[in-house]
Design a protein around this motif. Structure first.
Motif, short mmCIF file in Angstrom:
data_model
loop_
_atom_site.label_atom_id
_atom_site.label_comp_id
_atom_site.label_asym_id
_atom_site.label_seq_id
_atom_site.Cartn_x
_atom_site.Cartn_y
_atom_site.Cartn_z
N THR A 116 0.90 -16.41 -5.65
CA THR A 116 0.02 -15.80 -4.65
C THR A 116 0.70 -15.98 -3.31
O THR A 116 1.04 -17.10 -2.92
CB THR A 116 -1.37 -16.46 -4.63
OG1 THR A 116 -1.97 -16.33 -5.91
CG2 THR A 116 -2.26 -15.82 -3.58
N ILE A 117 0.94 -14.87 -2.63
CA ILE A 117 1.56 -14.94 -1.32
C ILE A 117 0.66 -14.22 -0.32
O ILE A 117 -0.15 -13.38 -0.68
CB ILE A 117 2.98 -14.34 -1.29
CG1 ILE A 117 2.94 -12.85 -1.63
CG2 ILE A 117 3.91 -15.08 -2.21
CD1 ILE A 117 4.21 -12.12 -1.33
N VAL A 118 0.84 -14.57 0.92
CA VAL A 118 0.15 -13.89 2.01
C VAL A 118 1.13 -12.87 2.58
O VAL A 118 2.28 -13.21 2.87
CB VAL A 118 -0.29 -14.88 3.10
CG1 VAL A 118 -0.84 -14.14 4.30
CG2 VAL A 118 -1.31 -15.85 2.54
N VAL A 119 0.68 -11.64 2.70
CA VAL A 119 1.50 -10.58 3.27
C VAL A 119 0.83 -10.10 4.55
O VAL A 119 -0.36 -9.77 4.54
CB VAL A 119 1.68 -9.41 2.28
CG1 VAL A 119 2.52 -8.30 2.89
CG2 VAL A 119 2.31 -9.90 0.98
N LEU A 120 1.59 -10.07 5.62
CA LEU A 120 1.08 -9.61 6.91
C LEU A 120 1.22 -8.10 6.99
O LEU A 120 2.28 -7.55 6.68
CB LEU A 120 1.84 -10.26 8.05
CG LEU A 120 1.73 -11.77 8.15
CD1 LEU A 120 2.54 -12.29 9.32
CD2 LEU A 120 0.28 -12.20 8.27
N ILE A 121 0.16 -7.45 7.41
CA ILE A 121 0.12 -5.99 7.48
C ILE A 121 -0.11 -5.57 8.93
O ILE A 121 -1.04 -6.05 9.58
CB ILE A 121 -1.04 -5.44 6.61
CG1 ILE A 121 -0.95 -5.94 5.18
CG2 ILE A 121 -1.09 -3.92 6.69
CD1 ILE A 121 0.24 -5.47 4.40
N ASN A 122 0.73 -4.68 9.40
CA ASN A 122 0.53 -4.04 10.69
C ASN A 122 -0.34 -2.82 10.40
O ASN A 122 0.17 -1.75 10.08
CB ASN A 122 1.87 -3.65 11.32
CG ASN A 122 1.71 -3.13 12.72
OD1 ASN A 122 0.62 -2.82 13.17
ND2 ASN A 122 2.81 -3.03 13.42
N ASP A 123 -1.64 -2.99 10.48
CA ASP A 123 -2.60 -1.98 10.03
C ASP A 123 -2.89 -0.97 11.14
O ASP A 123 -4.01 -0.86 11.64
CB ASP A 123 -3.88 -2.68 9.57
CG ASP A 123 -4.82 -1.74 8.83
OD1 ASP A 123 -4.38 -0.66 8.40
OD2 ASP A 123 -6.00 -2.11 8.70
N GLN A 173 -5.86 1.35 10.49
CA GLN A 173 -7.11 0.70 10.09
C GLN A 173 -7.45 0.95 8.62
O GLN A 173 -8.62 1.11 8.25
CB GLN A 173 -8.27 1.15 11.00
CG GLN A 173 -8.00 1.01 12.49
CD GLN A 173 -7.63 -0.41 12.89
OE1 GLN A 173 -8.31 -1.34 12.53
NE2 GLN A 173 -6.54 -0.56 13.62
N ASP A 174 -6.44 0.97 7.78
CA ASP A 174 -6.65 1.23 6.36
C ASP A 174 -7.32 0.08 5.62
O ASP A 174 -7.98 0.30 4.61
CB ASP A 174 -5.31 1.57 5.68
CG ASP A 174 -4.82 2.94 6.08
OD1 ASP A 174 -5.63 3.88 6.13
OD2 ASP A 174 -3.61 3.08 6.34
N LEU A 175 -7.18 -1.13 6.11
CA LEU A 175 -7.82 -2.26 5.43
C LEU A 175 -9.33 -2.16 5.47
O LEU A 175 -10.01 -2.70 4.60
CB LEU A 175 -7.34 -3.58 6.04
CG LEU A 175 -5.86 -3.89 5.85
CD1 LEU A 175 -5.48 -5.15 6.61
CD2 LEU A 175 -5.52 -4.02 4.38
N VAL A 214 -0.54 -0.51 -1.84
CA VAL A 214 0.47 0.32 -1.20
C VAL A 214 0.91 -0.30 0.12
O VAL A 214 2.10 -0.37 0.44
CB VAL A 214 -0.03 1.76 -0.98
CG1 VAL A 214 0.91 2.56 -0.10
CG2 VAL A 214 -0.24 2.46 -2.32
N LEU A 215 -0.05 -0.80 0.90
CA LEU A 215 0.27 -1.44 2.18
C LEU A 215 1.15 -2.68 1.97
O LEU A 215 2.11 -2.90 2.70
CB LEU A 215 -1.00 -1.81 2.93
CG LEU A 215 -1.87 -0.65 3.42
CD1 LEU A 215 -3.21 -1.16 3.94
CD2 LEU A 215 -1.14 0.16 4.48
N VAL A 216 0.82 -3.46 0.96
CA VAL A 216 1.61 -4.66 0.64
C VAL A 216 3.02 -4.27 0.23
O VAL A 216 4.00 -4.82 0.73
CB VAL A 216 0.92 -5.50 -0.45
CG1 VAL A 216 1.88 -6.53 -1.04
CG2 VAL A 216 -0.32 -6.19 0.09
N LEU A 217 3.13 -3.31 -0.67
CA LEU A 217 4.46 -2.89 -1.12
C LEU A 217 5.28 -2.31 0.02
O LEU A 217 6.49 -2.57 0.12
CB LEU A 217 4.35 -1.89 -2.27
CG LEU A 217 3.81 -2.45 -3.58
CD1 LEU A 217 3.61 -1.33 -4.60
CD2 LEU A 217 4.74 -3.53 -4.14
#
Length: 120
Positions: free
Chosen positions: A21-28, A31-33, A43-46
């Motif tokens: 389990t990892i934490v992935v930072l997303i530049n959203d 505002q898709d989250l 998709v955002l993580v990948l």
């Protein structure tokens, strides 16, 4: 799932992959989250993992995300993700991480991203 504050302006998602389990930072930016759509989140993580993989180095990644490179938490995050990348790459036939939806589709709200954003 948002739960780790590493840097303001970047949201975090927990990504469970096999026993990791990892934490992935997303530049959203779009505002898709807020859609709370697991497929869109994947998709955002990948995409983010791909961006890190393609970045020249930590400073380049910080510049692309418009974040302060002096943050030790961000530097440690970047190193952790780099160590994780070889594990996820094995699941792509060409060894290259692919989010399957182009940046242009995100910008134009077109194709698959439009469907995922509609939460149908």
């Amino acid at each position: 799932m948002k739960n780790h504050h590493i840097h303001s302006g970047l949201d975090s998602l927990q990504f469970k992959f096999r026993d990791n389990t990892i934490v992935v930072l997303i530049n959203d930016e779009y505002q898709d989250l807020a859609n709370q759509n697991p497929l869109l989140n994947l998709v955002l993580v990948l995409n983010e993992l791909s961006y890190i993989d393609e970045s020249l180095d930590f400073l380049n990644w910080c510049s692309e995300n418009e974040v302060n490179a002096s943050s030790e938490k961000l530097r440690l995050y970047y190193i952790e993700i780099l160590a994780f990348l070889p594990h996820i790459k094995t699941f792509f036939s060409d060894g290259k991480i692919d989010g399957f939806i182009s940046d242009l589709d995100f910008q134009l709200n077109a194709g698959a991203v439009q469907y995922l954003r509609s939460n149908e």
